[in-house]
Design a protein around this motif. Structure first.
Motif, PDB file in Angstrom:
ATOM      1  N   ASN A  57      -8.266  56.422  47.034  1.00 52.03           N
ATOM      2  CA  ASN A  57      -8.248  56.904  45.662  1.00 52.03           C
ATOM      3  C   ASN A  57      -8.382  58.409  45.685  1.00 52.03           C
ATOM      4  OD1 ASN A  57      -8.204  54.350  44.212  1.00 52.03           O
ATOM      5  ND2 ASN A  57     -10.267  54.057  45.022  1.00 52.03           N
ATOM      6  N   GLU A  58      -7.474  59.080  45.020  1.00 49.03           N
ATOM      7  CA  GLU A  58      -7.466  60.543  44.981  1.00 49.03           C
ATOM      8  C   GLU A  58      -7.211  60.983  43.558  1.00 49.03           C
ATOM      9  OE1 GLU A  58      -8.092  63.999  47.028  1.00 49.03           O
ATOM     10  OE2 GLU A  58      -7.969  62.067  48.006  1.00 49.03           O
ATOM     11  N   ILE A  76      -3.634  54.464  46.492  1.00 48.72           N
ATOM     12  CA  ILE A  76      -2.669  54.072  47.524  1.00 48.72           C
ATOM     13  C   ILE A  76      -3.278  52.931  48.323  1.00 48.72           C
ATOM     14  CG2 ILE A  76      -1.368  54.834  49.542  1.00 48.72           C
ATOM     15  CD1 ILE A  76      -1.723  57.718  48.379  1.00 48.72           C
ATOM     16  N   ARG A  77      -2.570  51.814  48.337  1.00 47.50           N
ATOM     17  CA  ARG A  77      -2.976  50.673  49.149  1.00 47.50           C
ATOM     18  C   ARG A  77      -2.048  50.629  50.355  1.00 47.50           C
ATOM     19  NH1 ARG A  77      -1.931  45.202  48.887  1.00 47.50           N
ATOM     20  NH2 ARG A  77      -0.659  45.500  47.038  1.00 47.50           N
ATOM     21  N   TYR A  78      -2.618  50.607  51.557  1.00 48.80           N
ATOM     22  CA  TYR A  78      -1.818  50.697  52.775  1.00 48.80           C
ATOM     23  C   TYR A  78      -2.452  49.889  53.899  1.00 48.80           C
ATOM     24  CZ  TYR A  78      -5.380  54.171  54.006  1.00 48.80           C
ATOM     25  OH  TYR A  78      -6.566  54.801  54.269  1.00 48.80           O
ATOM     26  N   ALA A 136      -0.097  53.519  42.954  1.00 43.89           N
ATOM     27  CA  ALA A 136      -0.301  53.479  41.508  1.00 43.89           C
ATOM     28  C   ALA A 136      -0.805  54.844  41.062  1.00 43.89           C
ATOM     29  CB  ALA A 136      -1.302  52.392  41.138  1.00 43.89           C
ATOM     30  N   VAL A 137      -0.217  55.354  39.996  1.00 45.39           N
ATOM     31  CA  VAL A 137      -0.612  56.656  39.465  1.00 45.39           C
ATOM     32  C   VAL A 137      -0.863  56.501  37.971  1.00 45.39           C
ATOM     33  CG1 VAL A 137       0.057  59.053  39.132  1.00 45.39           C
ATOM     34  CG2 VAL A 137       0.777  57.849  41.199  1.00 45.39           C
ATOM     35  N   ASN A 138      -2.023  56.958  37.525  1.00 44.40           N
ATOM     36  CA  ASN A 138      -2.378  56.933  36.106  1.00 44.40           C
ATOM     37  C   ASN A 138      -2.693  58.335  35.642  1.00 44.40           C
ATOM     38  OD1 ASN A 138      -2.248  54.063  35.711  1.00 44.40           O
ATOM     39  ND2 ASN A 138      -4.128  53.923  36.908  1.00 44.40           N
ATOM     40  N   ALA A 139      -2.093  58.731  34.532  1.00 44.51           N
ATOM     41  CA  ALA A 139      -2.349  60.040  33.949  1.00 44.51           C
ATOM     42  C   ALA A 139      -3.403  59.878  32.860  1.00 44.51           C
ATOM     43  CB  ALA A 139      -1.062  60.602  33.355  1.00 44.51           C
ATOM     44  N   VAL A 140      -4.530  60.551  33.052  1.00 55.31           N
ATOM     45  CA  VAL A 140      -5.627  60.490  32.098  1.00 55.31           C
ATOM     46  C   VAL A 140      -6.038  61.919  31.776  1.00 55.31           C
ATOM     47  CG1 VAL A 140      -7.953  59.628  31.650  1.00 55.31           C
ATOM     48  CG2 VAL A 140      -6.399  58.318  33.102  1.00 55.31           C
TER      49      VAL A 140
END
Length: 126
Positions: free
Chosen positions: A121-122, A107-109, A95-99
């Motif tokens: 979370n990065e 990334i869930r792995y 999942a990528v959110n632009a803020v």
């Protein structure tokens, strides 16, 4: 005794001055997180012998940060992780959110060796 193939070098690379050799990462989950970050932050063409390695997230610095850039980053990240780390992890979700000037990446792995699930979370700032 750890064989040469089983060695897990710490990232960023460091030398243990007392032992006179490369520092190894003893925590396997930390090692996997380091591998994921390397794929995320390495630009394609950056590695001479593997020019197609990496997701190239930082290359999006010149793109307008918004839904389009987030969608592109999500695709690049998923493809790169499944290509380069398929023997280490099973990517379950990206999942990528632009803020504003930041791209938040989640990334869930699942770690294949241990079977444990993890989340990384990065944030990448533009």
């Amino acid at each position: 005794m750890v064989s040469e193939l089983d060695r897990r070098l710490r990232f960023p690379f460091a030398i243990d001055r007392n032992a006179g050799r490369a520092v190894e990462e003893r925590d396997y989950e930390a090692y996997v997180r380091q591998l994921i970050r390397q794929v995320l932050l390495t630009a394609r063409g950056e590695r001479v012998c593997r020019p197609d390695f990496g997701a190239g997230v930082r290359q999006l610095v010149f793109a307008p940060n918004g839904a389009g850039a987030a969608s592109l980053a999500q695709t690049l990240i998923f493809e790169a992780l499944t290509r380069w780390l398929d023997r280490v992890i099973k990517v379950e979700e990206v999942a990528v959110n632009a803020v504003e000037s930041t791209m938040a990446i989640t990334i869930r792995y699942r770690i294949l060796q241990t079977g444990t699930s993890a989340i990384l979370n990065e944030e990448v700032t533009f």
